[in-house]
Motif scaffolding. Structure first.
Motif, PDB file in Angstrom:
ATOM      1  N   ARG A   1       0.817  -1.212   0.000  1.00 11.78           N
ATOM      2  CA  ARG A   1       0.000   0.000   0.000  1.00 11.78           C
ATOM      3  C   ARG A   1       0.859   1.274   0.000  1.00 11.78           C
ATOM      4  O   ARG A   1       1.698   1.449   0.886  1.00 11.78           O
ATOM      5  CB  ARG A   1      -0.868   0.028   1.248  1.00 11.78           C
ATOM      6  N   PRO A   2       0.622   2.169  -0.966  1.00 14.08           N
ATOM      7  CA  PRO A   2       1.271   3.478  -0.891  1.00 14.08           C
ATOM      8  C   PRO A   2       0.639   4.290   0.252  1.00 14.08           C
ATOM      9  O   PRO A   2      -0.590   4.329   0.368  1.00 14.08           O
ATOM     10  CB  PRO A   2       0.953   4.125  -2.251  1.00 14.08           C
ATOM     11  N   PRO A   3       1.467   4.901   1.105  1.00 14.74           N
ATOM     12  CA  PRO A   3       0.926   5.641   2.253  1.00 14.74           C
ATOM     13  C   PRO A   3      -0.115   6.685   1.824  1.00 14.74           C
ATOM     14  O   PRO A   3       0.034   7.319   0.785  1.00 14.74           O
ATOM     15  CB  PRO A   3       2.170   6.334   2.838  1.00 14.74           C
ATOM     16  N   GLN A   4      -1.167   6.818   2.617  1.00 22.02           N
ATOM     17  CA  GLN A   4      -2.273   7.750   2.325  1.00 22.02           C
ATOM     18  C   GLN A   4      -2.902   7.504   0.950  1.00 22.02           C
ATOM     19  O   GLN A   4      -3.497   8.410   0.368  1.00 22.02           O
ATOM     20  CB  GLN A   4      -1.819   9.214   2.397  1.00 22.02           C
ATOM     21  N   ASN A   5      -2.746   6.294   0.422  1.00 19.92           N
ATOM     22  CA  ASN A   5      -3.312   5.953  -0.885  1.00 19.92           C
ATOM     23  C   ASN A   5      -2.842   6.865  -2.016  1.00 19.92           C
ATOM     24  O   ASN A   5      -3.544   7.031  -3.011  1.00 19.92           O
ATOM     25  CB  ASN A   5      -4.850   5.960  -0.856  1.00 19.92           C
ATOM     26  N   ARG A   6      -1.651   7.443  -1.880  1.00 18.96           N
ATOM     27  CA  ARG A   6      -1.125   8.226  -3.009  1.00 18.96           C
ATOM     28  C   ARG A   6      -0.870   7.307  -4.194  1.00 18.96           C
ATOM     29  O   ARG A   6      -0.825   6.086  -4.052  1.00 18.96           O
ATOM     30  CB  ARG A   6       0.163   8.943  -2.594  1.00 18.96           C
ATOM     31  N   ASP A   7      -0.721   7.914  -5.394  1.00 15.21           N
ATOM     32  CA  ASP A   7      -0.375   7.116  -6.570  1.00 15.21           C
ATOM     33  C   ASP A   7       0.975   6.443  -6.326  1.00 15.21           C
ATOM     34  O   ASP A   7       1.885   7.066  -5.779  1.00 15.21           O
ATOM     35  CB  ASP A   7      -0.240   8.005  -7.817  1.00 15.21           C
ATOM     36  N   PRO A   8       1.103   5.188  -6.772  1.00 16.83           N
ATOM     37  CA  PRO A   8       2.433   4.574  -6.700  1.00 16.83           C
ATOM     38  C   PRO A   8       3.408   5.343  -7.589  1.00 16.83           C
ATOM     39  O   PRO A   8       3.063   5.726  -8.705  1.00 16.83           O
ATOM     40  CB  PRO A   8       2.210   3.152  -7.213  1.00 16.83           C
ATOM     41  N   LYS A   9       4.629   5.586  -7.080  1.00 18.90           N
ATOM     42  CA  LYS A   9       5.631   6.326  -7.854  1.00 18.90           C
ATOM     43  C   LYS A   9       6.158   5.455  -8.991  1.00 18.90           C
ATOM     44  O   LYS A   9       6.173   4.223  -8.870  1.00 18.90           O
ATOM     45  CB  LYS A   9       6.810   6.721  -6.950  1.00 18.90           C
ATOM     46  N   PRO A  10       6.627   6.095 -10.077  1.00 18.42           N
ATOM     47  CA  PRO A  10       7.172   5.301 -11.192  1.00 18.42           C
ATOM     48  C   PRO A  10       8.250   4.318 -10.740  1.00 18.42           C
ATOM     49  O   PRO A  10       8.273   3.179 -11.209  1.00 18.42           O
ATOM     50  CB  PRO A  10       7.756   6.371 -12.135  1.00 18.42           C
ATOM     51  N   GLU A  11       9.107   4.735  -9.818  1.00 15.17           N
ATOM     52  CA  GLU A  11      10.179   3.812  -9.407  1.00 15.17           C
ATOM     53  C   GLU A  11       9.622   2.640  -8.594  1.00 15.17           C
ATOM     54  O   GLU A  11      10.188   1.538  -8.624  1.00 15.17           O
ATOM     55  CB  GLU A  11      11.304   4.539  -8.659  1.00 15.17           C
ATOM     56  N   GLU A  12       8.519   2.858  -7.892  1.00 15.89           N
ATOM     57  CA  GLU A  12       7.887   1.744  -7.173  1.00 15.89           C
ATOM     58  C   GLU A  12       7.241   0.776  -8.169  1.00 15.89           C
ATOM     59  O   GLU A  12       7.333  -0.457  -8.019  1.00 15.89           O
ATOM     60  CB  GLU A  12       6.853   2.293  -6.186  1.00 15.89           C
ATOM     61  N   GLN A  13       6.607   1.343  -9.190  1.00 15.13           N
ATOM     62  CA  GLN A  13       6.026   0.478 -10.222  1.00 15.13           C
ATOM     63  C   GLN A  13       7.114  -0.288 -10.964  1.00 15.13           C
ATOM     64  O   GLN A  13       6.956  -1.472 -11.270  1.00 15.13           O
ATOM     65  CB  GLN A  13       5.223   1.315 -11.217  1.00 15.13           C
ATOM     66  N   ASP A  14       8.229   0.398 -11.255  1.00 10.63           N
ATOM     67  CA  ASP A  14       9.344  -0.272 -11.940  1.00 10.63           C
ATOM     68  C   ASP A  14       9.837  -1.462 -11.130  1.00 10.63           C
ATOM     69  O   ASP A  14      10.144  -2.516 -11.678  1.00 10.63           O
ATOM     70  CB  ASP A  14      10.518   0.696 -12.146  1.00 10.63           C
ATOM     71  N   ALA A  15       9.930  -1.257  -9.805  1.00  7.46           N
ATOM     72  CA  ALA A  15      10.436  -2.334  -8.947  1.00  7.46           C
ATOM     73  C   ALA A  15       9.435  -3.481  -8.880  1.00  7.46           C
ATOM     74  O   ALA A  15       9.811  -4.655  -8.927  1.00  7.46           O
ATOM     75  CB  ALA A  15      10.717  -1.800  -7.542  1.00  7.46           C
ATOM     76  N   CYS A  16       8.167  -3.155  -8.800  1.00  7.73           N
ATOM     77  CA  CYS A  16       7.158  -4.181  -8.520  1.00  7.73           C
ATOM     78  C   CYS A  16       6.704  -4.933  -9.755  1.00  7.73           C
ATOM     79  O   CYS A  16       6.233  -6.071  -9.654  1.00  7.73           O
ATOM     80  CB  CYS A  16       5.957  -3.552  -7.817  1.00  7.73           C
ATOM     81  N   ILE A  17       6.826  -4.320 -10.928  1.00 13.27           N
ATOM     82  CA  ILE A  17       6.252  -4.955 -12.115  1.00 13.27           C
ATOM     83  C   ILE A  17       6.943  -6.285 -12.410  1.00 13.27           C
ATOM     84  O   ILE A  17       6.368  -7.152 -13.076  1.00 13.27           O
ATOM     85  CB  ILE A  17       6.282  -4.007 -13.338  1.00 13.27           C
ATOM     86  N   PHE A  18       8.135  -6.471 -11.880  1.00 12.04           N
ATOM     87  CA  PHE A  18       8.804  -7.769 -12.004  1.00 12.04           C
ATOM     88  C   PHE A  18       7.881  -8.900 -11.556  1.00 12.04           C
ATOM     89  O   PHE A  18       7.720  -9.913 -12.255  1.00 12.04           O
ATOM     90  CB  PHE A  18      10.091  -7.773 -11.156  1.00 12.04           C
ATOM     91  N   TRP A  19       7.247  -8.721 -10.407  1.00 16.12           N
ATOM     92  CA  TRP A  19       6.386  -9.783  -9.862  1.00 16.12           C
ATOM     93  C   TRP A  19       5.150  -9.990 -10.720  1.00 16.12           C
ATOM     94  O   TRP A  19       4.735 -11.115 -10.995  1.00 16.12           O
ATOM     95  CB  TRP A  19       5.963  -9.442  -8.425  1.00 16.12           C
ATOM     96  N   LEU A  20       4.560  -8.894 -11.153  1.00 16.48           N
ATOM     97  CA  LEU A  20       3.343  -8.994 -11.973  1.00 16.48           C
ATOM     98  C   LEU A  20       3.647  -9.689 -13.297  1.00 16.48           C
ATOM     99  O   LEU A  20       2.871 -10.529 -13.763  1.00 16.48           O
ATOM    100  CB  LEU A  20       2.776  -7.584 -12.209  1.00 16.48           C
ATOM    101  N   ARG A  21       4.784  -9.337 -13.886  1.00 15.17           N
ATOM    102  CA  ARG A  21       5.169  -9.986 -15.149  1.00 15.17           C
ATOM    103  C   ARG A  21       5.329 -11.493 -14.963  1.00 15.17           C
ATOM    104  O   ARG A  21       4.915 -12.283 -15.812  1.00 15.17           O
ATOM    105  CB  ARG A  21       6.484  -9.418 -15.674  1.00 15.17           C
ATOM    106  N   GLU A  22       5.946 -11.894 -13.860  1.00 12.90           N
ATOM    107  CA  GLU A  22       6.106 -13.323 -13.591  1.00 12.90           C
ATOM    108  C   GLU A  22       4.738 -13.987 -13.396  1.00 12.90           C
ATOM    109  O   GLU A  22       4.493 -15.091 -13.895  1.00 12.90           O
ATOM    110  CB  GLU A  22       6.986 -13.549 -12.351  1.00 12.90           C
TER     111      GLU A  22
END
Ligand code: URA
Ligand code: SF4
Length: 192
Positions: A88-109
């Motif tokens: 969860r991004p704190p206060q429900n802010r948009d996920p930052k591009p660098e957070e998406q870059d890091a996390c998309i690895f898992w989604l792709r798998e």
């Protein structure tokens, strides 16, 4: 690259690839069936999701379940639901591009192992990342495009529909189009 879903999930559950790991209560890996032909992708966990460890379980999630039910889909039987970021991004802010870059690895798998026929992006954040960087939900919702043999469509985020209920009829139309596309391209999805 993973060949085994359990290995993937186990490693992901202890992920510290981005700063969101520091503030999560629970990592939200995803929910649904592993042989799903349709995958839905949201933005990131909110408060309820962070507390329960499951995607779309707050008010928006209840609304999403209604649209799914309207066309015979459910997270228990024939789809998979994930998010662009799993913490969860704190206060429900948009996920930052660098957070998406890091996390998309898992989604792709996850997507590589599930091999869906259709991907539905819920809202701007996932549609811009997965379909088209300039994706405009108000203009392009409900339009299917084929990418690498997978049909992709973006529609309204349930939270946006709660804020702006006038868009609900358009959202329902998108789901009806999805039902038609399932009939065209899916082979083992039975609609309840
Ligand atoms: N909003 C999202 O995008 N994903 C969730 O899991 C919950 C709310
Ligand atoms: Fe890892 Fe994704 Fe959570 Fe960041 S948001 S810590 S990349 S699982």
């Amino acid at each position: 690259m993973y060949t085994d879903w359990e290995d993937l999930q186990k490693d992901c559950m202890s992920c510290t690839r981005c700063g969101l790991c520091e503030t999560r209560t629970n990592l939200v890996f995803g929910v649904g069936v592993p042989d799903a032909e349709i995958v839905f992708i949201g933005e990131g966990p909110g408060e309820q999701e962070d507390l329960r460890g499951e995607p779309f379980v707050g008010r928006g999630g209840q609304l999403l379940d209604k649209y799914l039910d309207a066309i015979g889909l459910s997270r228990k039987s024939n789809i998979y639901i994930g998010n662009m970021v799993k913490c969860r991004p704190p206060q429900n802010r948009d996920p930052k591009p660098e957070e998406q870059d890091a996390c998309i690895f898992w989604l792709r798998e996850q997507i590589r192992l599930i091999r869906p026929k259709i991907i539905v992006c819920l809202g701007r954040i996932s549609a811009q990342r997965i379909i088209d960087p300039d994706f405009r939900v108000t203009k392009q919702h409900g339009e299917f495009i084929e990418k690498n043999g997978v049909w992709m469509m973006g529609t309204f985020h349930p939270a946006a529909l709660l804020r702006n209920p006038r868009q609900k009829p358009d959202a329902l139309e998108d789901f009806l189009r999805l039902r038609d596309k399932i009939g065209e391209v899916c082979t083992h999805t039975t609609l309840a």
